[in-house]
Design a protein around this motif. Structure first.
Motif, short mmCIF file in Angstrom:
data_model
loop_
_atom_site.label_atom_id
_atom_site.label_comp_id
_atom_site.label_asym_id
_atom_site.label_seq_id
_atom_site.Cartn_x
_atom_site.Cartn_y
_atom_site.Cartn_z
N VAL A 137 0.26 -14.44 -35.56
CA VAL A 137 -1.20 -15.54 -34.97
C VAL A 137 -1.05 -16.66 -34.40
CG1 VAL A 137 -2.05 -14.92 -37.55
CG2 VAL A 137 -0.81 -16.72 -36.89
N ASN A 138 -0.17 -16.07 -33.29
CA ASN A 138 0.55 -17.51 -32.51
C ASN A 138 0.49 -18.88 -33.44
OD1 ASN A 138 0.78 -15.21 -30.66
ND2 ASN A 138 -1.42 -15.40 -30.23
N VAL A 183 -10.40 -16.39 -26.94
CA VAL A 183 -10.12 -15.87 -26.64
C VAL A 183 -9.24 -15.53 -28.07
CG1 VAL A 183 -6.93 -15.24 -25.42
CG2 VAL A 183 -8.84 -16.28 -24.60
N GLY A 184 -9.10 -16.45 -28.82
CA GLY A 184 -8.61 -16.46 -30.45
C GLY A 184 -9.55 -14.96 -31.31
N ILE A 185 -10.77 -15.69 -30.80
CA ILE A 185 -11.90 -14.32 -31.69
C ILE A 185 -11.80 -13.09 -31.19
CG2 ILE A 185 -14.43 -13.51 -32.09
CD1 ILE A 185 -15.03 -16.14 -31.27
N ALA A 186 -10.87 -12.45 -30.11
CA ALA A 186 -10.78 -11.13 -29.86
C ALA A 186 -9.38 -10.86 -30.48
CB ALA A 186 -11.03 -11.21 -27.82
N GLU A 187 -8.51 -11.39 -30.21
CA GLU A 187 -7.44 -11.72 -30.83
C GLU A 187 -7.18 -11.06 -31.94
OE1 GLU A 187 -5.16 -14.24 -28.21
OE2 GLU A 187 -5.31 -14.54 -30.02
N ILE A 188 -8.54 -12.10 -32.85
CA ILE A 188 -8.32 -11.58 -34.18
C ILE A 188 -9.31 -9.86 -34.53
CG2 ILE A 188 -9.58 -11.93 -37.01
CD1 ILE A 188 -6.98 -14.05 -35.85
N ILE A 192 -7.35 -7.15 -36.95
CA ILE A 192 -8.50 -6.59 -37.88
C ILE A 192 -8.79 -4.75 -38.14
CG2 ILE A 192 -11.16 -6.35 -39.29
CD1 ILE A 192 -11.37 -9.18 -38.59
N LYS A 193 -8.87 -4.75 -36.44
CA LYS A 193 -9.03 -2.87 -36.36
C LYS A 193 -7.60 -2.52 -36.27
CE LYS A 193 -12.44 -3.15 -33.02
NZ LYS A 193 -12.97 -3.16 -30.84
N ASP A 194 -6.74 -3.06 -36.23
CA ASP A 194 -5.09 -3.01 -35.76
C ASP A 194 -4.88 -2.59 -37.30
OD1 ASP A 194 -5.11 -3.09 -33.12
OD2 ASP A 194 -3.34 -5.28 -33.29
N LEU A 195 -5.42 -3.59 -38.54
CA LEU A 195 -4.61 -3.64 -39.47
C LEU A 195 -5.55 -1.89 -40.71
CD1 LEU A 195 -5.45 -7.11 -40.71
CD2 LEU A 195 -3.28 -5.65 -41.02
N ALA A 196 -7.05 -2.15 -39.91
CA ALA A 196 -7.83 -0.46 -40.31
C ALA A 196 -6.98 0.60 -39.75
CB ALA A 196 -9.42 -0.91 -39.51
N LYS A 197 -6.16 0.42 -39.00
CA LYS A 197 -5.98 2.12 -38.30
C LYS A 197 -4.62 1.90 -39.30
CE LYS A 197 -6.59 1.77 -33.98
NZ LYS A 197 -6.00 1.25 -32.14
N GLN A 198 -4.43 1.04 -39.61
CA GLN A 198 -3.06 0.87 -40.70
C GLN A 198 -2.94 1.50 -42.41
OE1 GLN A 198 -0.30 -1.77 -41.02
NE2 GLN A 198 -1.10 -2.56 -38.48
#
Lengths: 318, 266
Positions: A137-138, A183-188, A192-198
């Motif tokens: 989360v930087n 930028v933070g919104i795009a990152e989060i 979430i998309k990455d987590l969904a892919k997992q």
């Protein structure tokens, strides 16, 4: 007042294509009242495994109350819910990473010390993993600063880091992009998309339609404590086809198009008409030929998919 | 239970306010007794009073074995402090909403409140240890008699008394939730309100003021000087009744606190 609203809506039963799977979360007729305000009125739906489940509603619609109930922060007046098919317990909460309403941390402790407490309570994660979620989360550079010195966005990042600890399979986010810069919104959202892919199940409350539309597979829409609709995003979004047409003689067009086969409704919107058909039945060529045969030449003919936004306003403005 | 305390330790370990107040409190236990000790030294000064005081009052209260009783009695005037520490500990959770997060992260409500109730015991143990060590040091400073552990039961009563104050403070914190109001109400109740009500009851209702929640435990450690005289003038409390009542009140604080936290919307 809330009762009246309740009568006006028939609850649309959640239709699922994953019936064979055990839902991660199941709500049965949950109700909650604060004095004379009905915060939730007999809410029932299932969250299928592996879905990104958006809970959408305007401010004060009962989203946070509902999440508070499923996390045992608030007591429901009636109804029940289950996590992983079993009645809710502290043990089932340990398997869930959740952030409710605001980032809740000890102000006088650093990010690392706060996550040490999260780790001690939940049993999720380990000391090296605390480092790695702070990287995700930087926040690694500020991990030794006190929570009280953080900006709102940093606090929100820490809360998200806390939910990621121990890599839980179910995540609950209440307004996850609250307080973040673009930028933070795009990152989060990417996170979430990455987590969904997992394959993780993500339950996410939001009043941002755009956010839900971009990341969710399923959606439930709440208004004044009443569940308006719940289901897979494409089912909720496109339960009808809308064809936008216009011609110089708009009144004449309206008269003849109402007689066209399969039309369920016609609405005028500015200088064009919205013609409604049951889903996947609108045939643009047929419409064009029909109008031409009735001596009206169309100046515009487009099939519109309904955006979540228009659906949302349509549902909540009634 | 160990893991509950370990987590509670993580919460206070780096909390400066807590440590500064604790340290000042412990120093004050010794300090307040030192003030009273100095008064005693002046009264018993042989050059001025020529041993008359010794005849009327008996041995100096800071001499063994009376010192256990005396130190416990004097230190009990500082009991709002351990209560204050307890209120800070619980109301911080409410203001940071970490009581919610702890539950979300996987504690049961019972575990959360049990951790706080364990903290009331820890604070009482540390307070009692400080009183024990202070009493020991004054007993030796007085030096009039050799070390004696007669009267040591007063240290045990002090433990019970501190535990009553910290658990009542926790109850106030859980009910009132906001630190300012909880501290204000707790302070006024322990220092003023109960004493006023007790005084009125004693005057108009046959000394029944001694059965109030904190009075029943306070009375386990009566005023340590002029005991023979007060015994003649005042109707003395029945010790076993006071002790039983204190334990019942303590059980009530624990039960009410637990029940409130377990059933509330957090």
């Amino acid at each position: 007042m809330p009762e009246k609203v309740a009568e006006n809506f028939t609850l649309i039963k959640f239709s699922t294509n994953t019936i064979h799977m055990q839902p991660v979360l199941s709500l049965q007729a949950i109700s909650k009242r604060y004095g004379n305000i009905q915060a939730l009125n007999s809410i029932s739906f299932d969250v299928p495994e592996g879905s990104v489940f958006g809970i959408l509603g305007p401010n004060g619609s009962g989203k946070t109350t509902m999440l508070g109930i499923i996390l045992d922060i608030l007591r429901a007046d009636a109804g029940s819910f289950s996590w992983f098919g079993t009645s809710p317990s502290a043990e089932s909460r340990k398997k869930i990473g959740a952030l409710l309403e605001t980032p809740n941390f000890y102000h006088y402790l650093s990010a690392t010390d706060n996550l040490n407490i999260t780790q001690a309570i939940s049993g999720r994660g380990s000391t090296p993993e605390i480092e790695s979620v702070l990287e995700t989360v930087n926040l690694a550079q500020r991990k030794y600063s006190k929570f009280s010195t953080y900006s709102l966005g940093m606090k929100q990042r820490l809360a998200i880091a806390g939910t990621l600890l121990g890599n839980p399979n179910v995540l609950v986010f209440d307004e996850p992009t609250n307080g973040l810069d673009p930028v933070g919104i795009a990152e989060i959202r990417q996170l979430i998309k990455d987590l969904a892919k997992q394959g993780k199940t993500i339950i996410m409350a939001s009043h941002l339609l755009d956010e839900v539309e971009k990341v969710c597979t399923h959606v439930a829409i709440l208004k004044k404590g009443v569940l308006l609709t719940a289901g897979a995003v494409d089912e909720v979004l496109t339960n009808e086809d809308i064809v936008e047409i216009s011609a110089s003689d708009l009144t004449g067009l309206e008269i003849i198009i109402k007689e066209f086969n399969g039309v369920t409704n016609v609405k005028q919107d500015g200088n064009h008409l919205h013609v409604f058909f049951p889903i996947n039945t609108a045939n643009l060529e047929e419409i064009n030929r029909y109008c031409f045969s009735k001596d009206i030449t169309l100046s515009q003919l487009t099939l519109k998919r309904k955006s979540l936004e228009s659906k949302f306003f349509e549902l909540t403005n009634n | 239970m160990v893991s509950l305390l370990k987590t509670e330790w993580l919460k206070v370990k780096k909390y400066n306010t807590f440590w500064i107040l604790s340290l000042l409190y412990i120093v004050s236990i010794w300090g307040l007794n030192y003030i009273v000790y100095n008064v005693q030294q002046n009264i018993y000064d042989k050059k001025k009073t020529g041993g008359v005081v010794n005849m009327i009052i008996g041995n100096p209260p800071y001499a063994f074995p009376k010192v256990w009783h005396m130190t416990a009695y004097v230190s009990s005037f500082l009991l709002f402090m351990p209560g204050l520490l307890m209120i800070i500990s619980i109301t911080n959770e409410y203001s940071y909403k970490t009581h919610r997060q702890n539950i979300i992260d996987g504690w049961s409500r019972t575990q959360f409140i049990t951790a706080k109730q364990l903290l009331t015991i820890i604070i009482a143990i540390v307070s009692t240890a400080a009183v024990f060590l202070s009493a020991l040091s004054f007993g030796f400073m007085e030096g009039s008699e050799t070390l004696s552990f007669d009267n040591l039961e007063y240290i045990l009563y002090f433990f019970l008394q501190t535990l009553s104050y910290t658990s009542l403070a926790l109850l106030f914190g859980v009910v009132l939730k906001r630190s300012g109001i909880a501290i204000g109400v707790y302070f006024l109740y322990t220092v003023v309100i109960e004493n006023v009500v007790s005084g009125l009851l004693n005057h108009y209702a046959d000394y029944s003021g001694r059965y109030l929640p904190l009075k029943s435990v306070d009375n386990l450690i009566p005023f340590p000087v002029f005991e023979n005289m007060t015994r003649q003038f005042l109707k003395q409390p029945n010790f076993s009744v006071q002790l039983t009542l204190s334990l019942i009140y303590l059980a009530l604080y624990y039960y009410a606190t637990k029940r409130k936290f377990e059933t509330d919307d957090l």
